[in-house]
Write a protein that holds these residues in place. Structure first.
Motif, PDB file in Angstrom:
ATOM      1  N   SER A   1      -0.703  -9.068  -2.933  1.00 34.39           N
ATOM      2  CA  SER A   1      -0.403  -9.950  -4.060  1.00 34.39           C
ATOM      3  C   SER A   1      -1.520  -9.862  -5.096  1.00 34.39           C
ATOM      4  N   ARG A   2      -1.125 -10.047  -6.374  1.00 33.57           N
ATOM      5  CA  ARG A   2      -2.147 -10.017  -7.432  1.00 33.57           C
ATOM      6  C   ARG A   2      -3.058 -11.247  -7.348  1.00 33.57           C
ATOM      7  N   GLU A   3      -2.669 -12.203  -6.503  1.00 33.18           N
ATOM      8  CA  GLU A   3      -3.535 -13.365  -6.324  1.00 33.18           C
ATOM      9  C   GLU A   3      -4.898 -12.965  -5.773  1.00 33.18           C
TER      10      GLU A   3
ATOM     11  N   ALA B   1      -5.554  -9.300  -5.006  1.00 33.08           N
ATOM     12  CA  ALA B   1      -5.797  -7.860  -5.073  1.00 33.08           C
ATOM     13  C   ALA B   1      -5.678  -7.366  -6.504  1.00 33.08           C
TER      14      ALA B   1
END
Ligand SMILES: [Zn+2]
Ligand SMILES: [Zn+2]
Lengths: 69, 304
Positions: free
Chosen positions: A33-35, A37
């Motif tokens: 997830s862009r949360e 990574a």
């Protein structure tokens, strides 16, 4: 196209259709997830919609760690 | 393309829960200011204090050390080599190289020299490696800080670590741990003051700071930590965060503001110096000295 990705001290090889892939689709393919990574292409942190092409130097950083400190 | 809120150059970082996009230079500035503000707000230490940073070679501890150094604090490092094969070798190398680039001292302790390495201890003890390891790290951190004359120990715990720990403690209503979950643990009773200056910085923010500051950090995970339950909680929280940015920060900060004060009624844990090494303990002999005794016994057992 084939993409070599530096990830946690290893090199992964991923296969994508077409000749380019968005950074967010690379993360998705790696189940990240862009949360926590993000993607670094040729030394620069890139936006989610950035197109990665074959031959780019790609590094994916997963910031989540288990050990404390 | 997003533009930097400060200088309108191309932004490289977007922080959803702060609703701000920043270029490399202004991101580094933003990060360091946030660390500085956290240090002041929680009265962690001043520029007169000698700070010992617990360095693992990972992004958090190196980012912390880097930021403290750039902010003008007197910060040296302590690296504890756990003796976990390639992982420890690589992380020590990176920690040493980084210390050199800062021009600060890195103190190094090898667990193998003072007790025994983690793989051997894991075999001997019947509890998870992380628990033995955490116990030994806290012990040697405190002992070394006193011996080396540091008044504060700073660790790289970030917002994700703290909110995941909080979640674990809340799910089991572990009041004892909740009571002690604060970014500053005061000195006294034989303990050196301990602080967490990155407690309001997310893991991703810390990784971005390390990367944009050209810090060469270890990305490999400790081979024993992969199944840690804290990763599960971090992943769960990140799913919530993705839907409503700011949840993690609110969860942690409101705990500190509203709940922590209610728990302050500190149960007086009777601590006294360990009869062998002098470090604070609730028993006659501290856990590390008892571990050493078991180790001697098992070595004798093997020898006969
Ligand atoms: Zn800027
Ligand atoms: Zn002792």
């Amino acid at each position: 196209m084939k993409l070599r990705v530096q990830y946690r001290g290893r090199e992964l090889e991923l296969e994508f259709e077409g000749d380019k892939v968005k950074a967010k689709d690379l993360l998705k393919a790696m189940n990240l997830s862009r949360e926590y990574a993000f993607v670094v292409v040729n030394g620069e942190v890139v936006e989610e919609d950035f197109y990665i092409r074959e031959g780019d130097q790609v590094r994916v950083i997963n910031a989540i760690s288990g050990g404390q400190g | 393309m997003k533009r930097c809120a400060k200088c309108s150059q191309k932004a490289v970082v977007y922080l959803p829960h702060h609703r701000i996009a920043l270029c490399k230079e202004h991101y580094i500035e933003w990060f360091e200011r946030r660390v500085e503000r956290t240090i002041r707000e929680f009265r962690m230490f001043s520029k007169d204090d000698r700070v010992l940073v617990a360095v693992s070679g990972g992004k958090d501890s190196l980012s912390l050390w880097h930021a403290l150094h750039r902010l003008g604090y007197q910060a040296d490092g302590l690296y504890i080599n756990l003796g976990i094969g390639e992982y420890s070798k690589l992380s020590e190398e990176k920690a040493k190289k980084f210390a050199q680039s800062l021009g600060r001292t890195l103190h190094v302790i090898r667990l193998k020299d003072v007790v025994e390495d983690i793989p051997t201890l894991k075999e001997m003890e019947k509890r998870p490696a992380c628990s033995v390891c955490g116990n030994l790290k806290r012990y040697y951190m405190n002992k070394s800080a006193k011996e080396l004359g540091f008044s504060v120990i700073a660790t790289g715990h970030n917002l994700d670590d703290e909110s995941a720990t909080l979640m674990g403690n809340v799910l089991s209503w572990n009041l004892g741990y909740l009571q002690r979950q604060y970014p500053v643990l005061k000195e006294g009773n034989g303990f050196v003051k301990k602080v967490k200056p990155l407690c309001l910085i997310t893991e991703k923010e810390s990784a971005l700071y390390a990367l944009l500051s050209n810090i060469d950090f270890v990305e490999e995970e400790c081979p024993y930590s992969v199944d840690a339950s804290s990763i599960e909680y971090k992943l769960l929280l990140s799913q919530i965060e993705e839907k409503s940015p700011g949840t993690k920060l609110r969860f942690y900060l409101e705990f500190l503001r509203k709940i922590q004060p209610l728990l302050k009624r500190e149960e007086k844990l009777e601590l006294k110096p360990c009869s062998i090494c002098g470090e604070p303990t609730s028993a006659d002999v501290c856990t590390v000295c008892r571990l050493k005794q078991r180790l001697t016994l098992s070595e004798k057992g093997q020898g006969s």
